[in-house]
Design a protein around this motif. Structure first.
Motif, PDB file in Angstrom:
ATOM      1  N   PRO A 152      30.828 -31.417  14.136  1.00 44.00           N
ATOM      2  CA  PRO A 152      30.531 -30.994  12.763  1.00 44.00           C
ATOM      3  C   PRO A 152      31.777 -31.093  11.886  1.00 44.00           C
ATOM      4  CG  PRO A 152      29.700 -29.400  14.358  1.00 44.00           C
ATOM      5  CD  PRO A 152      30.555 -30.357  15.119  1.00 44.00           C
ATOM      6  N   ALA A 153      31.582 -31.367  10.617  1.00 48.15           N
ATOM      7  CA  ALA A 153      32.711 -31.417   9.690  1.00 48.15           C
ATOM      8  C   ALA A 153      33.332 -30.034   9.589  1.00 48.15           C
ATOM      9  CB  ALA A 153      32.251 -31.890   8.317  1.00 48.15           C
ATOM     10  N   ALA A 154      34.656 -29.972   9.663  1.00 50.07           N
ATOM     11  CA  ALA A 154      35.361 -28.697   9.538  1.00 50.07           C
ATOM     12  C   ALA A 154      35.187 -28.157   8.130  1.00 50.07           C
ATOM     13  CB  ALA A 154      36.840 -28.879   9.864  1.00 50.07           C
ATOM     14  N   ASP A 155      35.365 -26.841   7.972  1.00 45.58           N
ATOM     15  CA  ASP A 155      35.213 -26.208   6.666  1.00 45.58           C
ATOM     16  C   ASP A 155      36.056 -26.908   5.610  1.00 45.58           C
ATOM     17  OD1 ASP A 155      33.532 -24.412   7.783  1.00 45.58           O
ATOM     18  OD2 ASP A 155      34.980 -22.769   7.924  1.00 45.58           O
ATOM     19  N   GLY A 156      35.440 -27.167   4.471  1.00 49.69           N
ATOM     20  CA  GLY A 156      36.160 -27.763   3.353  1.00 49.69           C
ATOM     21  C   GLY A 156      36.229 -29.268   3.377  1.00 49.69           C
ATOM     22  N   ILE A 209      39.228 -25.818  21.799  1.00 48.17           N
ATOM     23  CA  ILE A 209      39.649 -25.211  20.531  1.00 48.17           C
ATOM     24  C   ILE A 209      40.064 -23.756  20.758  1.00 48.17           C
ATOM     25  CG2 ILE A 209      38.858 -24.504  18.236  1.00 48.17           C
ATOM     26  CD1 ILE A 209      36.947 -26.973  18.343  1.00 48.17           C
ATOM     27  N   PHE A 210      39.257 -23.032  21.507  1.00 52.53           N
ATOM     28  CA  PHE A 210      39.538 -21.634  21.840  1.00 52.53           C
ATOM     29  C   PHE A 210      40.909 -21.536  22.519  1.00 52.53           C
ATOM     30  CE2 PHE A 210      36.832 -17.707  23.249  1.00 52.53           C
ATOM     31  CZ  PHE A 210      37.882 -16.852  22.940  1.00 52.53           C
ATOM     32  N   PHE A 211      41.132 -22.386  23.516  1.00 56.80           N
ATOM     33  CA  PHE A 211      42.365 -22.343  24.303  1.00 56.80           C
ATOM     34  C   PHE A 211      43.584 -22.720  23.461  1.00 56.80           C
ATOM     35  CE2 PHE A 211      45.595 -23.670  27.249  1.00 56.80           C
ATOM     36  CZ  PHE A 211      45.417 -22.898  28.380  1.00 56.80           C
ATOM     37  N   GLU A 212      43.518 -23.867  22.786  1.00 60.28           N
ATOM     38  CA  GLU A 212      44.689 -24.376  22.073  1.00 60.28           C
ATOM     39  C   GLU A 212      45.034 -23.524  20.854  1.00 60.28           C
ATOM     40  OE1 GLU A 212      46.524 -26.382  23.440  1.00 60.28           O
ATOM     41  OE2 GLU A 212      45.258 -27.440  24.890  1.00 60.28           O
ATOM     42  N   ARG A 262      30.526 -25.086  15.895  1.00 57.42           N
ATOM     43  CA  ARG A 262      29.998 -25.339  14.542  1.00 57.42           C
ATOM     44  C   ARG A 262      31.113 -25.302  13.495  1.00 57.42           C
ATOM     45  NH1 ARG A 262      26.088 -21.634  16.251  1.00 57.42           N
ATOM     46  NH2 ARG A 262      26.984 -20.059  14.860  1.00 57.42           N
ATOM     47  N   ALA A 263      32.062 -24.373  13.659  1.00 61.62           N
ATOM     48  CA  ALA A 263      33.140 -24.230  12.675  1.00 61.62           C
ATOM     49  C   ALA A 263      34.323 -25.148  12.970  1.00 61.62           C
ATOM     50  CB  ALA A 263      33.617 -22.781  12.632  1.00 61.62           C
ATOM     51  N   GLN A 264      34.364 -25.666  14.203  1.00 57.65           N
ATOM     52  CA  GLN A 264      35.512 -26.464  14.646  1.00 57.65           C
ATOM     53  C   GLN A 264      36.820 -25.692  14.463  1.00 57.65           C
ATOM     54  OE1 GLN A 264      35.426 -30.098  16.023  1.00 57.65           O
ATOM     55  NE2 GLN A 264      33.672 -28.786  16.579  1.00 57.65           N
ATOM     56  N   GLY A 265      36.735 -24.400  14.717  1.00 55.40           N
ATOM     57  CA  GLY A 265      37.911 -23.548  14.597  1.00 55.40           C
ATOM     58  C   GLY A 265      37.626 -22.176  15.164  1.00 55.40           C
ATOM     59  N   LEU A 266      38.673 -21.386  15.306  1.00 58.98           N
ATOM     60  CA  LEU A 266      38.577 -20.069  15.902  1.00 58.98           C
ATOM     61  C   LEU A 266      38.396 -19.012  14.819  1.00 58.98           C
ATOM     62  CD1 LEU A 266      38.788 -19.139  18.861  1.00 58.98           C
ATOM     63  CD2 LEU A 266      41.240 -18.771  18.498  1.00 58.98           C
ATOM     64  N   PRO A 267      37.337 -18.191  14.876  1.00 63.92           N
ATOM     65  CA  PRO A 267      37.128 -17.150  13.865  1.00 63.92           C
ATOM     66  C   PRO A 267      38.279 -16.148  13.850  1.00 63.92           C
ATOM     67  CG  PRO A 267      35.172 -17.445  15.236  1.00 63.92           C
ATOM     68  CD  PRO A 267      36.270 -18.217  15.889  1.00 63.92           C
ATOM     69  N   GLU A 268      38.516 -15.546  12.699  1.00 65.80           N
ATOM     70  CA  GLU A 268      39.635 -14.621  12.548  1.00 65.80           C
ATOM     71  C   GLU A 268      39.513 -13.429  13.474  1.00 65.80           C
ATOM     72  OE1 GLU A 268      42.957 -12.712  11.866  1.00 65.80           O
ATOM     73  OE2 GLU A 268      42.528 -14.779  11.273  1.00 65.80           O
ATOM     74  N   GLU A 269      38.282 -12.939  13.718  1.00 64.66           N
ATOM     75  CA  GLU A 269      38.151 -11.776  14.593  1.00 64.66           C
ATOM     76  C   GLU A 269      38.612 -12.083  16.016  1.00 64.66           C
ATOM     77  OE1 GLU A 269      33.863 -13.421  14.037  1.00 64.66           O
ATOM     78  OE2 GLU A 269      35.695 -13.135  12.846  1.00 64.66           O
ATOM     79  N   SER A 277      48.290 -21.006  20.296  1.00 62.94           N
ATOM     80  CA  SER A 277      49.116 -21.024  19.087  1.00 62.94           C
ATOM     81  C   SER A 277      49.300 -19.610  18.530  1.00 62.94           C
ATOM     82  CB  SER A 277      48.470 -21.936  18.037  1.00 62.94           C
ATOM     83  OG  SER A 277      49.240 -21.966  16.870  1.00 62.94           O
ATOM     84  N   GLU A 278      48.235 -18.812  18.533  1.00 62.74           N
ATOM     85  CA  GLU A 278      48.341 -17.426  18.069  1.00 62.74           C
ATOM     86  C   GLU A 278      49.286 -16.619  18.953  1.00 62.74           C
ATOM     87  OE1 GLU A 278      47.155 -15.948  15.363  1.00 62.74           O
ATOM     88  OE2 GLU A 278      46.232 -17.816  14.684  1.00 62.74           O
ATOM     89  N   ILE A 279      49.178 -16.803  20.264  1.00 65.76           N
ATOM     90  CA  ILE A 279      50.028 -16.064  21.198  1.00 65.76           C
ATOM     91  C   ILE A 279      51.489 -16.451  21.021  1.00 65.76           C
ATOM     92  CG2 ILE A 279      50.567 -15.768  23.652  1.00 65.76           C
ATOM     93  CD1 ILE A 279      47.520 -16.091  24.167  1.00 65.76           C
ATOM     94  N   ARG A 280      51.718 -17.732  20.846  1.00 63.32           N
ATOM     95  CA  ARG A 280      53.095 -18.209  20.689  1.00 63.32           C
ATOM     96  C   ARG A 280      53.790 -17.541  19.502  1.00 63.32           C
ATOM     97  NH1 ARG A 280      54.713 -24.207  18.737  1.00 63.32           N
ATOM     98  NH2 ARG A 280      56.970 -23.955  18.782  1.00 63.32           N
ATOM     99  N   LYS A 281      53.040 -17.270  18.433  1.00 66.24           N
ATOM    100  CA  LYS A 281      53.620 -16.650  17.231  1.00 66.24           C
ATOM    101  C   LYS A 281      53.994 -15.183  17.460  1.00 66.24           C
ATOM    102  CE  LYS A 281      50.657 -19.522  14.272  1.00 66.24           C
ATOM    103  NZ  LYS A 281      49.456 -19.481  13.400  1.00 66.24           N
ATOM    104  N   GLN A 282      53.438 -14.577  18.515  1.00 58.42           N
ATOM    105  CA  GLN A 282      53.653 -13.148  18.728  1.00 58.42           C
ATOM    106  C   GLN A 282      54.999 -12.828  19.355  1.00 58.42           C
ATOM    107  OE1 GLN A 282      51.170 -10.940  17.540  1.00 58.42           O
ATOM    108  NE2 GLN A 282      50.677 -12.993  16.762  1.00 58.42           N
TER     109      GLN A 282
END
Length: 580
Positions: free
Chosen positions: A378-382, A479-482, A525-532, A486-491
């Motif tokens: 699916p096309a990513a948001d935007g 997507i979930f993993f990568e 569907r979103a081709q990305g990880l939700p903020e929650e 990335s989120e963990i690395r920033k912590q």
């Protein structure tokens, strides 16, 4: 495949390093070491690599190492040094020889207790402690120098550390380019029997009119053990089952025969089946001799080979009376991928062999490849542009497909439809699958071992081929993993260590607290990880990391993460997701 120039190869190498920097690594040097190690692990030259840079003074010299690995039976220590930043320029010889020496210094320092000087709960201490603990069993050290420059060194010589042999291996930009762009699974093994005691008497059983040549021979047991000592599991890498059978498992019946009745080995053992793509034969007064075999692979008989090696090297058994029957099939290189699985399958007819045992050539992986070329995400948001997620079943496949488009508009269209950062490999797929199958301790074993576990214990037990739903979920897991990594690395501070372990454990633990199928559907569907989910990952990763660092007895964190008991500890962690 069109030969890629060294300049093109180095540009793609830098792009791949950029991708790794966005995922796992802080320093380009470490990302470079990981990329090269991945090539050599698939090639069979390395079993795995724990990337870990460490440098310090060492008397009047230095210590420097970029990573390490110990093979399964603990006899071989692999050390890596990375000379990165030369971008195709010639690397002075003394820089390379110094790095080799500094890596040997590191081994000596580990032997003498370097870990006692390092901070606890750091990857550097884990590395030094692991080598120190294993030192009494280490019989060989291999030092690999990786560089993105060119080298004129042709003779590396031999070394030793107080009697322990040291083998040096240099991989410069040109050698790496040949491996990465050859379309081959690995660099071929050439065996010169003249250097191993003399030509091997054989009986030609097929003259080549059927498209192959077959040779029957009797191999001295010591010769087979010596070949495995030199080439290791790379000698078996075309057959996953043969490869797996050797990992720390020695056949008791074979061992018993070697010890108590070696003269009967020929009568009791079925022998080995091997393939080669070239042979040099000599005619003698008493028959035909094999002088040399090119691209030799043992496709059946891995357990026999490993057991003989184990008996000779670890048990100091006398193999002088041991003889092993061998069937050697010489085929054209273009036939290897088709014939080798069949030879191996039929040679193993006494066992139940699932198609998935034959790795990248299996129907499972071929179907996964087909889906990746046909399913549009699916096309990513935007945006309105749809793309594909490219499954690279065989190393270098992406670049081959890209090169076939020529240049200009066709190649740009390929890049737009198949973005480089949406390419993933079979070892990547294994890491994602095993994480969300709640086996982060298996993922922590390393890419190749996780892939082998996935192949034998998951893929081989599937009753159907993957379909579009399976592929979509696999991409969602990626997507979930990568993005989770990335989120963990920033912590945590740059270079804090254990990112790979914290990632797989955090995501495995998180998946026990959410509706995973629903989450994967949303991610696809979103081709990305939700903020929650991002918020949950950030919060949970702190608690998981703290638990991982608390290894029993202040022990080795890296080794602790490989144990199922570690996962049970993390799985029982009390945690609730933060409010949205």
């Amino acid at each position: 495949m069109q030969a890629e120039t060294i300049e093109q190869f180095l540009i793609e190498l830098e792009q791949a390093i950029d991708d790794r920097l966005g995922q796992e690594f802080v320093y380009r040097r470490d990302a470079f070491a990981r990329l090269v190690a991945d090539h050599l692990t698939e090639d069979g030259s390395l079993e795995d690599l724990e990337v870990c840079y460490y440098t310090a003074p060492f008397g009047r010299s230095r210590i420097e190492v970029g990573g390490y690995a110990l093979n399964d039976d603990g006899r071989i220590l692999d050390l890596v040094v990375a000379l990165y930043g030369h971008h195709g320029e010639t690397v002075p010889r003394d820089q390379i020889t110094k790095r080799f020496r500094w890596a040997v210094n590191f081994a000596a320092a580990c032997r003498d207790g370097l870990h006692q000087q390092l901070d606890e709960s750091t990857a550097e201490r884990d590395m030094a402690l692991r080598v120190h603990e294993q030192w009494p069993q280490i019989a060989k050290i291999r030092v690999f120098a990786f560089t993105d420059g060119r080298s004129t060194l042709t003779e590396l010589g031999a070394d030793d550390l107080d009697g322990t042999p040291v083998v040096l291996d240099l991989w410069d930009a040109e050698r790496l380019r040949r491996l990465a762009t050859s379309g081959r699974r690995s660099e071929p093994i050439t065996v010169d029997f003249q250097q191993l005691g003399g030509p091997l008497l054989c009986l030609p059983a097929q003259d080549g009119e059927s498209g192959y040549q077959c040779l029957m021979a009797i191999l001295p047991g010591q010769l087979l053990a010596d070949m495995y000592e030199e080439h290791g599991s790379k000698l078996l890498e075309r057959n996953v089952r043969a490869f797996l059978q050797t990992r720390g498992k020695v056949n008791k019946a074979i061992n018993e025969t070697i010890k108590k009745n070696p003269g009967m080995f020929l009568a009791y053992n079925n022998g080995i089946s091997a393939t080669a793509t070239g042979v040099k034969l000599d005619e003698g007064t008493d028959g035909t001799y094999i002088a040399e075999l090119h691209d030799l692979q043992i496709v059946n008989g891995g357990q026999t080979t490993a057991s003989l090696h184990h008996a000779a090297m670890k048990d100091k058994a006398d193999l002088s009376l041991v003889r092993v029957p061998a069937k050697i099939t010489v085929v054209d290189p273009g036939q290897l991928d088709d014939l080798v699985p069949k030879i191996s399958r039929f040679a193993n007819s006494q066992n139940t062999i699932n198609e998935a045992d034959f790795e990248a050539s299996s129907p499972f992986h071929r179907e996964l490849q087909a889906l990746s070329r046909s399913v549009w995400a699916p096309a990513a948001d935007g945006t309105t542009r749809q793309t594909r997620w490219y499954y690279e079943r065989v190393r270098g496949q992406y670049q081959v497909d890209r090169a076939r488009r020529g240049t200009g508009a066709a190649q740009r269209a390929f890049d737009a439809e198949n973005p480089r950062n949406q390419r993933f490999t079979k070892t990547d797929a294994a890491r994602y699958e095993m994480t969300f199958l709640l086996q982060p301790h298996v993922v922590s074993l390393g890419a190749q071992k996780a892939f082998q576990h996935w192949t034998v214990n998951v893929v081989a037990n599937r009753e159907s081929l993957p379909d579009a739903e399976y592929f979509n979920n696999l991409v969602a897991k990626r997507i979930f993993f990568e993005q989770g990594r990335s989120e963990i690395r920033k912590q945590f501070p740059p270079g804090a260590g254990y990112l790979a372990n914290v990632t797989t454990y955090t995501l495995a633990r998180l998946s026990t607290s959410i509706d995973l199928p629903s989450a994967l559907s949303t991610i696809w569907r979103a081709q990305g990880l939700p903020e929650e989910l991002r918020a949950s990952i950030r919060d949970l990763s702190w608690k998981v990391r703290e638990l991982l660092l608390d290894a029993p007895g202040s022990g080795n964190v890296t080794e602790w993460c490989k144990k199922e008991a570690c996962w049970e500890s993390v799985r029982s962690l009390r945690w609730t997701s933060p409010p949205p």
